[in-house]
Scaffold this motif. Structure first.
Motif, mmCIF file in Angstrom:
data_model
loop_
_atom_site.group_PDB
_atom_site.id
_atom_site.type_symbol
_atom_site.label_atom_id
_atom_site.label_comp_id
_atom_site.label_asym_id
_atom_site.label_seq_id
_atom_site.Cartn_x
_atom_site.Cartn_y
_atom_site.Cartn_z
ATOM 1 N N LYS A 73 -53.994 -16.577 28.671
ATOM 2 C CA LYS A 73 -54.332 -17.068 28.040
ATOM 3 C C LYS A 73 -55.846 -16.959 27.582
ATOM 4 O O LYS A 73 -56.422 -16.392 26.063
ATOM 5 C CB LYS A 73 -54.186 -19.157 27.988
ATOM 6 C CG LYS A 73 -53.223 -19.348 27.608
ATOM 7 C CD LYS A 73 -53.187 -20.994 27.909
ATOM 8 C CE LYS A 73 -51.660 -21.269 28.132
ATOM 9 N NZ LYS A 73 -51.981 -22.778 28.438
ATOM 10 N N SER A 74 -56.382 -16.503 28.311
ATOM 11 C CA SER A 74 -58.364 -16.168 27.995
ATOM 12 C C SER A 74 -58.659 -14.470 27.178
ATOM 13 O O SER A 74 -58.760 -14.555 26.468
ATOM 14 C CB SER A 74 -59.059 -16.631 29.151
ATOM 15 O OG SER A 74 -58.673 -15.305 30.398
ATOM 16 N N ARG A 109 -57.231 -14.447 23.782
ATOM 17 C CA ARG A 109 -57.617 -14.547 22.759
ATOM 18 C C ARG A 109 -59.114 -13.204 22.873
ATOM 19 O O ARG A 109 -59.546 -13.822 22.305
ATOM 20 C CB ARG A 109 -58.493 -15.997 23.279
ATOM 21 C CG ARG A 109 -57.898 -17.291 23.573
ATOM 22 C CD ARG A 109 -58.832 -18.896 23.265
ATOM 23 N NE ARG A 109 -58.929 -18.596 24.847
ATOM 24 C CZ ARG A 109 -57.840 -19.310 25.429
ATOM 25 N NH1 ARG A 109 -57.817 -19.826 24.767
ATOM 26 N NH2 ARG A 109 -58.573 -19.369 26.685
ATOM 27 N N GLU A 129 -61.231 -12.896 25.774
ATOM 28 C CA GLU A 129 -62.585 -13.806 25.493
ATOM 29 C C GLU A 129 -63.239 -12.220 26.922
ATOM 30 O O GLU A 129 -62.817 -12.066 27.397
ATOM 31 C CB GLU A 129 -62.206 -15.098 26.644
ATOM 32 C CG GLU A 129 -61.491 -16.136 25.958
ATOM 33 C CD GLU A 129 -62.010 -16.978 26.216
ATOM 34 O OE1 GLU A 129 -61.672 -17.256 28.223
ATOM 35 O OE2 GLU A 129 -61.177 -18.198 26.272
ATOM 36 N N SER A 156 -62.549 -10.898 30.430
ATOM 37 C CA SER A 156 -60.629 -11.143 30.798
ATOM 38 C C SER A 156 -60.578 -9.603 30.726
ATOM 39 O O SER A 156 -59.140 -10.125 31.664
ATOM 40 C CB SER A 156 -60.239 -11.899 29.562
ATOM 41 O OG SER A 156 -59.763 -11.490 28.493
#
Length: 181
Positions: A14-15, A18, A20, A23
């Motif tokens: 998920k990171s 996104r 991030e 990551s």
């Protein structure tokens, strides 16, 4: 404990999706060996390193296209890796066809690359299964033990052995299906 590993992999996916900070590095630490091993099974060491780097650059540039709800990050990376290897091999074939007398027999086929991708994904999925589940599946499929032999060796009821194998195979199937959607 395995559940937290699954949750960690899900959180990392998920990171990454996104975009991030940090990551990509975490994804590389987690899956770099998987990608490189897949590359190395079809390419020489230098090209395998280059293609591994290309895979992670492509993945990062396209991180917004990765949807953790549709499949695993490992499956997505294996698909990118497979495509990059195929691109690299096609380029090598084009280059070698320009030179006369080059033997193309050592260059893997796309079907061979697909088979390697599936094996690597199964291996990665097996690695992520809980230890007890992985051991029962390995005993049955790799060691050739019957359900009764596994039950005796592990002191588990035969019904538990059967259901453990069934659940483990279902998880592997789900991983493969999500990787090839």
């Amino acid at each position: 404990m395995q559940r937290s590993a699954d949750e960690t992999a899900e959180g990392l996916a998920k990171s990454f999706a996104r975009g991030e900070d940090g990551s990509l590095e975490a994804v590389y630490r987690q899956y770099g060996h998987l990608v490189y091993t897949m590359c190395r099974r079809t390419l020489d060491e230098s090209r395998a390193s280059d293609v591994t780097q290309e895979v992670f650059i492509s993945a990062w540039k396209g991180h917004q296209r990765f949807d953790p709800a549709k499949g695993t990050l490992a499956g997505w990376l294996v698909t990118i890796t497979k495509n990059r290897i195929i691109d690299n091999i096609r380029a090598a074939k084009r280059h070698s066809e320009r030179r006369s007398g080059t033997d193309l027999a050592d260059i893997p086929t796309e079907a061979g690359i697909e088979q390697i991708a599936e094996r690597m994904l199964i291996s990665e999925t097996l690695r992520r299964l809980p230890e007890a589940t992985r051991r029962v599946i390995e005993m049955h499929y790799f060691d050739g033990s019957t359900h009764s032999q596994i039950a005796e060796d592990t002191s588990l009821p035969i019904g538990t052995v059967k259901s453990t194998i069934h659940r483990g195979l279902a998880k592997i199937r789900d991983q493969l299906e999500s990787a090839y959607e």
